[in-house]
Write an enzyme that holds these catalytic residues in place. Structure first.
Site, short mmCIF file in Angstrom:
data_model
loop_
_atom_site.label_atom_id
_atom_site.label_comp_id
_atom_site.label_asym_id
_atom_site.label_seq_id
_atom_site.Cartn_x
_atom_site.Cartn_y
_atom_site.Cartn_z
N LYS A 194 0.86 -1.19 0.00
CA LYS A 194 0.00 0.00 0.00
C LYS A 194 0.89 1.24 0.00
O LYS A 194 1.17 1.84 1.03
CB LYS A 194 -0.94 0.00 1.21
N SER A 388 -7.93 0.36 -5.68
CA SER A 388 -8.31 0.58 -4.29
C SER A 388 -9.83 0.77 -4.20
O SER A 388 -10.57 -0.14 -4.55
CB SER A 388 -7.55 1.78 -3.73
#
Length: 588
Positions: A194, A388
């Site tokens: 991430k 995402s």
């Protein structure tokens, strides 16, 4: 007293002058808007016309009903065109006997790789009609050449330039600047990949991020090389050698290595277009721009009761209404709900082009998609980026279609809490003191570091959202939670890899997604309807005139650096837990 009245008078004069100038500016904008409406009228297409396709203009998700943005009205920027209208216009020209060929102008396209892929495929289909495509430019960027290489003839100015050197992905990092001003970005996240938080914590890519960026860039590059090679009949090994050794340094090099068909000046290209249209040399041949051509809408059979709804989810995901450039959870959810309740709508295509955003807003939209899937088919079509939160909202669809160079995945969650104590205390000299009724009454304070207890609480919240995200993907993709976790961790994938690992169903464009939705609904004859309804342009200006005008002048003043300002502003305005690929790598 005399000095006081002097300042008062100056203030009053300033207010009057500012109000007067604002009124003049507003009248100018409204006048320009009214005149622009007339430009949307249908256009006469003459026999033996050339279709002029300008691929330098911004290719956006949906065409504007009216040219109502400040760049256009101020005469600074050319038209913008919706990519679906663009490819439909090219498709229509295939069978239009008045159109004898296409002339492409492209130097530096303003669109993502997946969008360029769709446009390129439309041009390939056009060539099957037997009509020629001519591409000419004084300068070709790599993206421009990717588009132009599909043409029957690719021409370069004898003193021009063709850029062909391979792809580079660059990520911007802010940690050094934050250290200098005394701001610490306190990070909570799930997922080693991430990377949205890295610009605030690192000065360079972490190894996991470098791995995923490398795979992404090389995957996109391989796809580009393969397609150029197929169009130009040059082997991929030869193309990579040309790029790696920077062999195209002069216009003659482009000709030598068969990247272009000839070096020509524009007048020579125009002579060739004279021949194609069977008009005399040095005479004007009929030409129509793609922007004008698509104004001549194909009449749809409004009596056809069957409809396929296209719902555009474009931009960052936020709570509230949003606008045409952002995905407001209220506005998009309402559009999905409306399409679900309407019995004449037999299937839905959710068109996603988003790097993500608010986790809660993503969940709200996901809920509507999952409810709709129980009633009628929902097909997700991914554009340049659907990562995402952009992936989250589509996870419940019946199927997900991608382009091979779509950027997707990034299944991870993060939160950022700035600690500005050093900036406020040491740099500015501002201190704070407080009294509170409970241990955590001031949790998430920006004026001090987090305590271990606060970090524990907030990390639990991040973990909970990540677990929900994983479950949504696991259920939607009918894969085990354990498997999804192995391909999640915030990792970014290309569309091609997403199909391979099961995050998407197949490689296909927007038109194929519509056809797939119709097939799943068992309908052959249907018409398209688009949601959400476009915002009324005058109302949008009146509601956001200050922001629109500020944005316009900032863009004009900052130029390319406006993107830096925009990223910092967006980061400062975010609240809540985020499912966001905040920094989309710049590939050039």
């Amino acid at each position: 007293m005399k000095q006081f009245f002097k300042y008062v008078l100056a203030t009053v004069v300033g207010i009057i002058l500012t109000s007067f100038l604002s009124l003049i500016f507003f009248i100018f904008i409204i006048s320009a808007f009214v005149s622009s409406i007339n430009k949307n009228e249908s256009v006469m297409v003459e026999d033996k016309s050339i279709l002029y396709v300008d691929l330098n203009q911004p290719i956006i998700e949906r065409s504007l009903d009216n040219h109502f943005d400040l760049d256009y009205l101020m005469g600074v920027e050319a038209d913008k065109i919706g990519f679906f209208d663009l490819i439909n216009g090219i498709k229509k020209a295939e069978t239009d006997d008045r159109i004898k060929g296409i002339y492409i102008n492209v130097s530096a396209p303003q669109s993502g790789m997946a969008t360029m892929k769709e446009v390129r495929q439309a041009l390939i289909e056009f060539k099957k009609s037997g009509k020629p495509i001519i591409a000419y430019s004084e300068v070709y960027s790599q993206g421009a050449y990717y588009l132009a290489s599909v043409a029957n003839k690719v021409y370069l100015n004898p003193q021009g330039d063709l850029e062909f050197k391979g792809l580079n992905s660059e990520v911007m990092f802010f940690k050094g600047a934050l250290d200098k001003i005394g701001v610490e970005m306190q990070i909570l996240r799930v997922g080693d990949f991430k990377s949205a938080v890295e610009p605030y914590t690192n000065t360079k890519m972490s190894e996991p991020n470098r791995l995923q960026v490398s795979q992404m860039v090389n995957g996109i590059y391989d796809e580009i090389i393969k397609e150029i090679g197929s169009s130009r009949n040059i082997s991929t090994d030869s193309l990579k050698s040309i790029a790696n050794q920077y062999k195209i340094q002069q216009p003659e090099d482009a000709l030598k290595y068969k990247m272009v068909d000839a070096l020509k000046y524009k007048d020579e290209v125009l002579e060739e277009l004279n021949t194609i249209t069977n008009t005399k040399k040095n005479k004007n041949f009929p030409i129509v721009s793609i922007n004008d051509y698509i104004k001549n809408k194909v009449e749809t059979d409004i009596s056809n009761k069957n409809k396929v709804a296209v719902i555009y989810a474009n931009g960052e995901i936020t709570g509230g209404e949003g606008d045409d450039a952002t995905i407001g959870s209220e506005r998009i959810s309402r559009a999905i709900r409306k399409a679900r309740i309407d019995s004449t709508i037999k299937a839905i295509v959710l068109r996603v082009n988003s790097p993500g955003g608010s986790a809660l807003a993503s969940e709200v939209i996901w809920r509507e998609v999952s409810l709709t899937k129980k009633v009628k088919p929902v097909i997700a079509s991914f554009g340049d980026v659907a990562a995402s939160g952009g992936y989250y909202i589509a996870a419940g669809a019946d199927s997900i279609l991608v382009q091979p160079n779509t950027i997707t995945g990034s299944i991870g969650v993060f939160g950022i809490i700035p600690n500005a104590q050093k900036l406020l205390n040491d740099k500015i000299g501002i201190t704070f003191d407080n009294e509170k009724t409970g241990q955590f009454a001031d949790i998430m304070s920006l004026t001090r570091p987090m305590t271990p207890g606060e970090r524990f609480i907030l990390q639990n919240g991040i973990n909970r959202v990540y677990n929900v995200f994983i479950n949504r993907v696991s259920t939607g993709r009918t894969r085990s939670k354990e498997y999804i976790e192995t391909i999640a961790s915030g990792r970014v994938w290309t569309g091609k890899d997403a199909v391979r690992i099961g995050l998407a169903d197949r490689e296909a464009g927007f038109k194929e997604a519509i056809e797939s939705a119709a097939r799943k609904a068992n309908i052959k004859n249907y018409r398209l309807v688009e949601y959400p309804e476009k915002l009324d342009p005058i109302k949008a200006l009146l509601n956001n005139s200050k922001n629109n005008i500020q944005t316009y002048f900032l863009q004009r003043e900052l130029g390319n650096e406006y993107s830096i300002y925009k990223k910092i502003k967006e980061a400062s305005q975010r609240s809540g837990i985020q499912t966001h690929m905040m920094f989309v790598p710049v590939i050039y």
